[in-house]
Write an enzyme that holds these catalytic residues in place. Sequence first.
Site, PDB file in Angstrom:
ATOM      1  N   PRO A  17       0.699  -1.498   0.015  1.00 30.92           N
ATOM      2  CG  PRO A  17       0.102  -1.151   1.899  1.00 30.92           C
ATOM      3  CD  PRO A  17       0.513  -2.280   1.107  1.00 30.92           C
ATOM      4  CD  GLU A  18       3.033   3.502  -3.702  1.00 31.32           C
ATOM      5  OE1 GLU A  18       3.180   5.444  -3.183  1.00 31.32           O
ATOM      6  OE2 GLU A  18       3.380   3.451  -5.066  1.00 31.32           O
ATOM      7  CE  LYS A  45       5.050   4.038   0.321  1.00 31.68           C
ATOM      8  NZ  LYS A  45       5.886   2.599  -0.881  1.00 31.68           N
ATOM      9  NE  ARG A  64      11.196  -0.023  -5.910  1.00 29.75           N
ATOM     10  CZ  ARG A  64      11.599   0.340  -5.105  1.00 29.75           C
ATOM     11  NH1 ARG A  64      10.371   1.275  -4.251  1.00 29.75           N
ATOM     12  NH2 ARG A  64      12.426   0.974  -3.764  1.00 29.75           N
TER      13      ARG A  64
END
Length: 286
Positions: free
Chosen positions: A2-3, A61, A270
């Site tokens: 989650p961001e 976060k 990424r």
Amino acid sequence: MPELPEVEVVRRGLERWVSGRIVADVQVLHPRAVRRHIAGGEDFGARLKGHRIGLPQRRGKYLWLPLADSPSAVLAHLGMSGQLLVQPQDAADEKHLRIRVGFEDALHTELRFVDQRTFGGLSLHETTPDGLPDVIAHIARDPLDPLFDDDAFHEALRRRRTTVKRALLDQSLISGVGNIYADEALWRARLHYERPTTGFTRPRTAELLGHVRDVMNAALAVGGTSFDSLYVNVNGESGYFDRSLDAYGREGEPCRRCGTLMRRRPWMNRSSYFCPRCQRPPRAVS
Ligand SMILES: [Zn+2]
């Protein structure tokens, strides 16, 4: 993962449904979910019992529940698949329910930590004078924090020999900006992810921060519509991701500004998505 906007939605849900309640009992159903609480699950439960939950807090976060009458806080690690749910006491247990927290009131709801992959968990930590759990005291403020210092961020960008996307993901400079929002903000700012930050002017830094905040606020506006329900949820997905992304995940699709096909490049294990025309690479890497 989650961001920040997703975590903030969960924080708001907890504020509404859990804040102010006194813990009656804690049930740890899987030891991995409390492995960051070194003294173990029994100690975790005993230290929470009888304490009132304060106003849920977030930095980047990271999300935590301060105990209102103790200099300590429950830090939630959501990991890849962690969820914090507020459920009716008589609702069936979720398949991957790991921790259950009951309260001393007649609301008939409980807090549940559910985590399929068990990378996440809950742990209790002492808090710093600023109210942060001690283990995250080094995490910088996030750009939505009213006390975030734009000038200090600009100076740090110029001082460090780094590139812009690395800087955005550096939690000691600025927290809460993940891979997706970094790509979105860089597309809006027309900056290539490998651009060195040493030559950044003050207006350029200000513009970049403005785009970072816009992207996050747009996501919050969408995610924030669902927190009204009893179901407090985080799973790394939100409607915003499907509908409103301009860069992330759009390899081979036309740039929404100039029509050039978007590209993807491997970047630090990424991916980086960018428009090769709007976001020209710096000379050194072109
Ligand atoms: Zn373009």
